[in-house]
Design a protein around this motif. Structure first.
Motif, PDB file in Angstrom:
ATOM      1  N   VAL A 350      17.455  -4.237 -23.843  1.00  0.00           N
ATOM      2  CA  VAL A 350      17.451  -3.791 -25.231  1.00  0.00           C
ATOM      3  C   VAL A 350      16.769  -2.434 -25.349  1.00  0.00           C
ATOM      4  O   VAL A 350      15.765  -2.183 -24.696  1.00  0.00           O
ATOM      5  CB  VAL A 350      16.717  -4.835 -26.085  1.00  0.00           C
ATOM      6  N   SER A 352      14.988   0.352 -27.951  1.00  0.00           N
ATOM      7  CA  SER A 352      14.269   0.245 -29.219  1.00  0.00           C
ATOM      8  C   SER A 352      15.101   0.794 -30.376  1.00  0.00           C
ATOM      9  O   SER A 352      14.855   0.489 -31.529  1.00  0.00           O
ATOM     10  CB  SER A 352      12.941   0.978 -29.134  1.00  0.00           C
ATOM     11  N   THR A 353      16.101   1.605 -30.050  1.00  0.00           N
ATOM     12  CA  THR A 353      16.881   2.207 -31.121  1.00  0.00           C
ATOM     13  C   THR A 353      18.079   1.342 -31.539  1.00  0.00           C
ATOM     14  O   THR A 353      18.751   1.664 -32.516  1.00  0.00           O
ATOM     15  CB  THR A 353      17.405   3.580 -30.672  1.00  0.00           C
ATOM     16  N   PRO A 355      20.293  -1.469 -33.325  1.00  0.00           N
ATOM     17  CA  PRO A 355      20.134  -2.278 -34.542  1.00  0.00           C
ATOM     18  C   PRO A 355      19.808  -3.728 -34.168  1.00  0.00           C
ATOM     19  O   PRO A 355      20.157  -4.168 -33.066  1.00  0.00           O
ATOM     20  CB  PRO A 355      21.504  -2.214 -35.216  1.00  0.00           C
ATOM     21  N   THR A 356      19.171  -4.434 -35.085  1.00  0.00           N
ATOM     22  CA  THR A 356      18.708  -5.787 -34.758  1.00  0.00           C
ATOM     23  C   THR A 356      19.832  -6.692 -34.301  1.00  0.00           C
ATOM     24  O   THR A 356      19.677  -7.483 -33.381  1.00  0.00           O
ATOM     25  CB  THR A 356      18.031  -6.424 -35.976  1.00  0.00           C
ATOM     26  N   MET A 357      20.991  -6.579 -34.946  1.00  0.00           N
ATOM     27  CA  MET A 357      22.062  -7.511 -34.570  1.00  0.00           C
ATOM     28  C   MET A 357      22.524  -7.281 -33.137  1.00  0.00           C
ATOM     29  O   MET A 357      22.903  -8.228 -32.448  1.00  0.00           O
ATOM     30  CB  MET A 357      23.227  -7.408 -35.552  1.00  0.00           C
ATOM     31  N   LYS A 391      10.191  -7.363 -36.169  1.00  0.00           N
ATOM     32  CA  LYS A 391       9.627  -8.703 -36.026  1.00  0.00           C
ATOM     33  C   LYS A 391      10.691  -9.787 -35.925  1.00  0.00           C
ATOM     34  O   LYS A 391      10.511 -10.794 -35.265  1.00  0.00           O
ATOM     35  CB  LYS A 391       8.679  -9.004 -37.188  1.00  0.00           C
TER      36      LYS A 391
ATOM     37  N   GLU B  43      22.443  -0.316 -40.671  1.00  0.00           N
ATOM     38  CA  GLU B  43      22.856  -0.553 -39.296  1.00  0.00           C
ATOM     39  C   GLU B  43      23.112  -2.027 -39.025  1.00  0.00           C
ATOM     40  O   GLU B  43      23.773  -2.378 -38.068  1.00  0.00           O
ATOM     41  CB  GLU B  43      21.744  -0.076 -38.348  1.00  0.00           C
ATOM     42  N   ASN B  44      22.534  -2.868 -39.852  1.00  0.00           N
ATOM     43  CA  ASN B  44      22.609  -4.291 -39.562  1.00  0.00           C
ATOM     44  C   ASN B  44      23.615  -5.047 -40.419  1.00  0.00           C
ATOM     45  O   ASN B  44      23.654  -6.272 -40.390  1.00  0.00           O
ATOM     46  CB  ASN B  44      21.229  -4.926 -39.714  1.00  0.00           C
ATOM     47  N   GLN B 415      14.241   6.502 -22.736  1.00  0.00           N
ATOM     48  CA  GLN B 415      13.121   5.892 -23.438  1.00  0.00           C
ATOM     49  C   GLN B 415      12.026   5.480 -22.479  1.00  0.00           C
ATOM     50  O   GLN B 415      12.269   4.971 -21.404  1.00  0.00           O
ATOM     51  CB  GLN B 415      13.615   4.654 -24.197  1.00  0.00           C
ATOM     52  N   THR B 431      13.211   3.872 -22.509  1.00  0.00           N
ATOM     53  CA  THR B 431      14.531   3.319 -22.723  1.00  0.00           C
ATOM     54  C   THR B 431      15.663   4.221 -22.356  1.00  0.00           C
ATOM     55  O   THR B 431      16.644   3.773 -21.871  1.00  0.00           O
ATOM     56  CB  THR B 431      14.730   2.865 -24.144  1.00  0.00           C
TER      57      THR B 431
END
Lengths: 833, 443
Positions: A350, A352-353, A355-357, A391, B43-44, B415, B431
């Motif tokens: 993963v 850090s940039t 998106p959560t999904m 989180k 984005e989500n 990263q 990253t």
């Protein structure tokens, strides 16, 4: 408001005017319906005037503004009469915009729309192919049922058009026609039996078809292959057990293929499909790559599916939407065949940039790929994820660690320790999630974990997340005999805060109370009764209900029944541990790459991927089976007729073909003889259907004559002479040996004619031409059959239009017009009118 | 397949709608808005949403949502890929894919959409063909049009559509015949605390700008084609030639296009051109911390590394930063907590550094996690994978074209994580680094 009407004036008019216009609308529009309408009327008045003016530029302006209104979703339908008049405009841009308008509003104003039809009919004869094509497109997009006959006529003409572009549009139009006529009719799933003749052609042309067509064809062929070939995984069943080792240790594909060959030989057609789709993995279009990937997944031998992983991983560099879909599919795949993606483990790390999904999907895949060998690396990676500022993602990581802990026994303790460390994390969500996961882990191994439980009991003072509190209480209740000192104290504290707790927590307090009452009633009797009293008057009726239930069960009174004797057993029974499973576990029954798979619900129009048939892989047997399938699908009476018709046409097709290669005049005669044959055949089939059992001999002889007819035609042909007649003989033999109906023999002929085309297609350029011609012929052959058949034809014709550009059309177009179209159209017409 | 399309801006206004079949009411977008509200940020928003009667498949591009309405089963990637193609076309036509540009050109947009999709099935998506059907707007043309009354709609059928090579138009003529290739490579890397590489791969593309008359047939060969691990091709490339000879043979489209994209993933091949020394520490019970990073060159093959930018997403408790830098300039946005340090070139004699104090919210606990650093840089005249173009040959035409190749290496997603301990093993995790090398060479 008036400024708005000018907003779409002219591109050069600049953005400012537009924006002003927009603002004006948005501010004025809420100011009352009346004002809005009056100004609309005014504006439209002025548009009407412009449309009626003599100048093209004014008309163009007006049309541009109207298109602007349509784009905004505003109602411009009352301008219909004014706009329709301009459909005959000479200016091509006005014309196009009028078309845009018509397509949008014709459905609402059907009567008026009819006014424009004559213009379209004229446009269909325009010398400019672009105008012909677009007129046809609009005509077919208008969606007014009354014009369907006109449309059919137009399509008929267009399909014989000299311009391939127009023909391509005609193919699209046919689809539209159907969508009008059969609004409810699903795309017929039995069309699979119509693919046979085109199968090899489709496979061979696949690389040259434009990319959007490729996606559709590949999906279709996947479904086809699953009904027509036996499973290449059959013998893999034995290997299934050591499949893992297979992927891990052994990359040598040849060895595997050798192994496989002994018990199972792949149908050459099956192999053809797999081989010809492989280059498309290199496509720049993600949809094509995904389509090939799912084809390999569903129909190739398991040992060969490995090549798709590299291409799928490549797609992960694409934009987030593509990533999302691809990762979902990989997640499903990685559950079943870990080995495929293990070499690419790090590609799912993963960032850090992300998106959560995307992060959660990657996490899912990492979990699926975890094994003894890589778990330590993964845990190290997870440890950075837990600290993520996102989180929601951190919480998902904790769940993941829990799953790894249960799946891989070596690391269970490490994970548990790690999670316990997290209990002192500063972030409440992290702690709460850890608690929940620890609860599950402890439940799975009922070893002594007194220390951890004590630690968690302390957390009750600080943690506020309801799920976590509930989990802790449940754990203490379950293990109340292991922590005899703490449990009553916890109950005491909870009794105090009962009223302010969340419902979820209240239920667990009641549970805890009940369990303690049963095990340690000396200390907790009063406390529990106090809690039960609180629960009795709670606002939530679930809690009141539960309270009543528990009281009856545990507090002995004269009314309590036999159950209360078993209260302890009921409350403190050994509970099965929850399974920590992948949320992608149940998706594998959907075909990969489909909408249904993404949503995990069956989408409208989703076609189930059938299981491999159990039939032996002998190709001729397969052909038989195919026809049987066809029989099942078609209504009983119809089947025979259809089949006999098929037979006839496939014959005439070959004649046409051979004569075509020699000369034009012969083609003429060939098709004539075909027609003669047809009448005979029809009579034949009639008999067939009327006296089903006894007519076998008749039909036999009828077929015989048909074959003879054909053979004579073949003798004439100079190009193919020998081989063809040989073929014919073979067919003859086959048809004799197989004690079956016309249906079978016809299918054999079909296949052999196909294989001819296949063998010819050695040299690239020539093969294309040949197959294309073939295709034409097959089309002609098939079109007059039934409605189902013609449906596929449309598809077919569409693809052929897409890929057969340089087709020579001379004689064949005439034939097409004469034989297939009227028949096809009249059939459809009969069917629906 | 695709029923309707809605364009929605960031504030939730539907500013354009287009229907290819029966009209679908705007209210279908309410389901989309609902999903958008649920998602934390744009984005989500899930790309696929199911509603009672329709399915919504959306993409987010340039602050706009393209929401398409689907009624039956369709491969979702099919729609997504198409929507991106639409956005690309807008970009191509109007220079930007923005609300203003689309509103200004609403008529052209409508004409384009009409051509690109017929009855919901993609029709013409090649930009070369679209440009012949509908000419892109230019100031000159709109002036000419308003004077002469001519239009921007082509009245002849694009020639390519009927030929065997639909991506190229016929009758192309140039006075200067030129063919340029840009080899652009990006390094994606994750580098841990100790500076060792966790993950690194090179993503490369070859972008071509071909301005050649007639029907040229080109073949491009490489010195070391084996490097190319996983390649995807423009449809114009003959796949069989590549399989057998490792030569790119193609009849190019006219103008700019992406010839191939490729990946070089085996770890040892990837050189990491920069290193970062950093120490970020927060004292317990005090409202400030120390911040110190230094950048230096490493494995840069003797080329200058330029355009270096370091981006750090600081923890939320950081209020402000007081830093001094030896080179370049830095900005810290106290709202988004993003620190950007624009370094520029590295000179090995004096390594650029950035140090100073971090102010935290008083009373807030110290951040548990050190932020990760994202690094951007650029190296001209170098393809970090070592890929080299050997020669370009042209067949089918008589003239001599002017040929050029340029190499650039860039940082992609580069990263570094500055993490703490969890399972007792500390790690720091970078990253993605992107390297990109460009250079122009004549043959």
């Amino acid at each position: 408001m008036s400024s708005n009407s000018f907003s779409y004036n002219e591109q050069s008019g600049g953005g400012e005017a537009t924006e002003l216009g927009q603002e004006a609308t948005s501010t004025i529009s809420p100011s009352g319906a009346f004002g809005l309408f009056s100004s609309d009327l005014k504006k439209n008045e002025d548009l009407k005037q412009m449309l009626e003016s003599n100048k093209d530029s004014a008309k163009l302006d007006a049309m541009k503004r109207i298109v602007g209104m349509i784009a905004k979703g505003k109602n411009a339908s009352e301008l219909f009469p004014a706009v329709v008049k301009n459909v005959a405009s000479k200016n091509i841009e006005i014309k196009k915009l009028v078309y845009v308008y018509l397509v949008r509003y014709a459905e609402e104003q059907q009567d008026l729309a009819l006014l424009s039809i004559s213009t379209f009919q004229r446009a269909l004869k325009d010398p400019n192919q672009l105008i012909r094509a677009s007129a046809l497109r609009v005509l077919s997009s208008i969606r007014v049922p009354i014009i369907v006959p006109i449309m059919m006529l137009a399509i008929k003409e267009a399909s014989a058009d000299l311009s391939p572009y127009v023909r391509k549009n005609a193919a699209h139009a046919i689809q539209k026609l159907y969508s009008v006529v059969m609004a409810f009719e699903e795309v017929c799933p039995d069309r699979i039996d119509l693919i046979h003749k085109n199968y090899r052609k489709l496979c061979n042309l696949l690389v040259d078809v434009e990319e959007w067509g490729q996606v559709v064809i590949i999906h279709m062929l996947t479904r086809y292959a699953r009904t027509q070939f036996v499973s290449p995984w059959k013998e893999g069943d034995e290997l299934e057990d050591n499949e893992k080792n297979f992927y891990e240790s052994d990359d040598d594909q040849k060895e595997k293929t050798d192994k496989r060959k002994k018990p199972y030989t792949m149908d050459p057609d099956h192999r053809l499909l797999i081989r010809n789709t492989k280059p498309l993995l290199q496509s720049r279009n993600a949809a094509v790559v995904m389509a090939v990937a799912q084809l390999y997944w569903h129909i190739s031998p398991k040992s060969e599916a490995g090549i798709i992983s590299k291409s799928l991983v490549r797609l992960l560099r694409s934009n987030r939407e593509v990533q999302y879909i691809v990762l979902q599919n990989i997640a499903t795949m990685s559950i079943q065949r870990k080995g495929m993606f293990e070499p690419y483990l790090k590609s799912f790390y993963v960032r850090s940039t992300d998106p959560t999904m995307i992060k959660t999907l990657k996490l899912e895949i990492l979990t699926n790929l975890a094994n003894e060998a890589n778990i330590s690396t993964l845990l190290r990676e997870f440890q950075t994820y837990v600290k993520s500022q996102d989180k929601q993602f951190a919480a998902a990581t904790i769940q993941t660690i829990g799953r790894c802990a249960t799946n891989i026994l070596e690391v269970t303790d490490t994970c548990l320790n790690g999670l316990v460390c997290l209990l002192s994390n500063r972030d409440e969500i992290v702690v709460a999630e850890s608690v929940v996961v620890i609860k599950k882990l402890l439940q799975m191994q009922p070893v002594q974990h007194g220390e951890i439980i004590k630690h968690m009991a302390k957390l009750l003072d600080s943690i506020t997340v309801p799920v976590a509190r509930a989990s802790i209480l449940w754990l203490i209740g379950e293990n109340c005999e292991r922590v005899p000192k703490i449990a009553p104290d916890v109950l005491r504290k909870m009794a105090k805060s009962f009223t302010s707790e969340d419902d979820l927590v209240k239920l667990q307090i009641l549970n805890l109370g009940a369990k303690l009452y049963l095990t340690n009633s000396k200390q907790t009797k009063l406390l529990t009764q106090y809690i039960l009293n609180l629960g009795k008057y709670d606002q939530n009726y679930d809690i009141r209900d539960r309270t009543r239930f528990i009281r009856q069960l545990i507090v002995p009174n004269e009314k309590s029944g036999a159950l209360s004797k078993y209260a302890k057993k009921i409350f403190l029974a050994q509970k099965p541990a929850p399974l920590l499973e992948s949320p992608f576990k149940d998706r594998d029954h959907f075909q990969l790459g489909t909408l249904s798979h993404t949503l995990n619900i069956k989408a409208t129009g989703y076609l189930e991927l059938s299981n491999w048939p159990e039939v032996a892989p002998d190709p001729s047997v397969r052909n038989v089976e195919v026809i049987e399938l066809a029989k099942e699908w078609t209504p009983a009476g119809k089947a025979k007729q259809e089949n006999s018709a098929k037979k006839f046409y496939s014959e005439s097709e070959e004649e046409g073909d051979s004569s075509d290669s020699s000369s034009d005049s012969e083609s003429e005669s060939g098709s004539e003889s075909g027609e003669q044959g047809k009448s005979g055949e029809e009579g034949d089939s009639n008999e067939d259907s009327s006296e089903d059992s006894s007519s076998e001999q008749d039909s036999e002889s009828g077929r015989e004559s048909g074959l003879e007819n054909k053979r004579t035609a073949k003798r004439n042909s100079k190009a193919k002479g020998k081989s063809d007649s040989e073929d014919g003989e073979k067919e003859n033999e086959k048809s004799k040996t197989s004690d079956s109906s016309n249906a079978e023999s016809s299918s054999i002929e079909d296949s052999s004619s196909d294989s001819e085309s296949e063998s010819e297609s050695e040299s690239e350029s020539e093969s294309r031409k040949v197959t294309q011609e073939k295709e034409k012929k097959t089309k002609q052959g098939r079109t007059p059959l039934t409605k189902d058949v013609s449906l596929l034809d449309l598809d077919d014709c569409q693809y052929s239009c897409i890929c057969t550009n340089k087709n020579s059309r001379a004689a064949s177009s005439n034939e097409w017009k004469r034989t297939s179209c009227p028949l096809f159209l009249s059939k459809t017409a009969l069917h629906f009118w | 397949m695709i029923h309707s399309l809605f364009l929605i801006n960031c504030s939730g206004d539907i500013f354009l709608e287009k229907h290819w079949k029966s009209v679908v009411s705007q209210s279908v977008c309410d389901y989309f808005f609902e999903a958008q509200e649920k998602a934390a940020d744009v984005e989500n928003v899930p790309p696929v949403i199911s509603t009672p009667h329709h399915y919504l498949i959306s993409i987010y591009r340039d602050k706009l949502f393209f929401v398409s309405v689907i009624q039956t089963e369709v491969p979702p990637l099919f729609v997504i890929e198409f929507l991106h193609r639409v956005a690309d076309t807008f970009q191509d036509y109007f220079g930007e894919c923005s609300e203003a540009a689309i509103k200004d050109n609403v008529v052209i947009v409508y004409e384009l959409l009409e051509e690109m999709l017929d009855n919901g099935f993609p029709l013409a998506t090649e930009s070369n063909i679209l440009k012949e059907l509908i000419k892109p707007p230019t100031i000159l043309r709109s002036v000419v049009n308003s004077i002469t009354g001519s239009s921007n709609v082509g009245d002849t059928l694009p020639t390519g559509q009927l030929s065997n090579i639909p991506w190229r138009r016929a009758g192309v003529k140039y006075t200067n015949n030129e063919a340029y290739f840009d080899v652009v490579e990006e390094i994606d890397a994750i580098i841990d605390k100790s500076g060792s590489t966790v993950f690194a791969e090179i993503q490369g593309v070859i972008d071509a700008c071909i301005k050649l008359s007639g029907m040229p047939d080109l073949s491009l060969s490489f010195m070391n084609p084996r490097l190319l691990d996983d390649v995807s091709f423009h449809p114009c490339i003959r796949f069989k030639r590549w399989e057998s000879e490792r030569v790119l043979s193609f009849i190019p489209p006219d103008g700019n296009f992406r010839l191939i994209s490729y990946r070089v993933s085996s770890q040892n091949l990837v050189a990491i051109p920069v290193y970062v020394k950093h120490s970020i520490s927060f004292k317990e019970n005090s409202s400030c911390g120390r911040f110190d990073i230094t950048i230096g060159p490493k494995q840069n093959m003797g080329k200058t590394i330029e355009g270096i930018t370091v981006t750090v997403h600081m923890p939320k408790v950081v209020l402000n930063m007081n830093l001094t830098t030896t080179q370049g300039s830095y900005t810290f946005d106290p709202v988004t907590k993003v620190l950007t340090w624009d370094v520029g070139k590295i000179t090995p004699q004096k390594l650029p550094s950035l140090k100073g104090l971090v102010n935290l919210q008083s009373g807030a606990p110290k951040p548990e996690e050190n932020p990760s650093l994202n690094i951007q840089f650029k190296i001209q005249q170098l393809a970090i994978s070592g890929l080299k173009v050997n020669r370009l040959d042209m067949y089918g035409e008589k003239y001599k074209p002017f040929k050029g190749v340029k190499y650039v290496t860039k940082a992609g997603k580069f990263q570094e994580d500055v993490g703490g301990d969890f399972f007792s093993i500390g790690e720091y995790h970078l990253t993605a680094a992107h390297c990109n090398s460009k250079g122009r060479k004549l043959q």
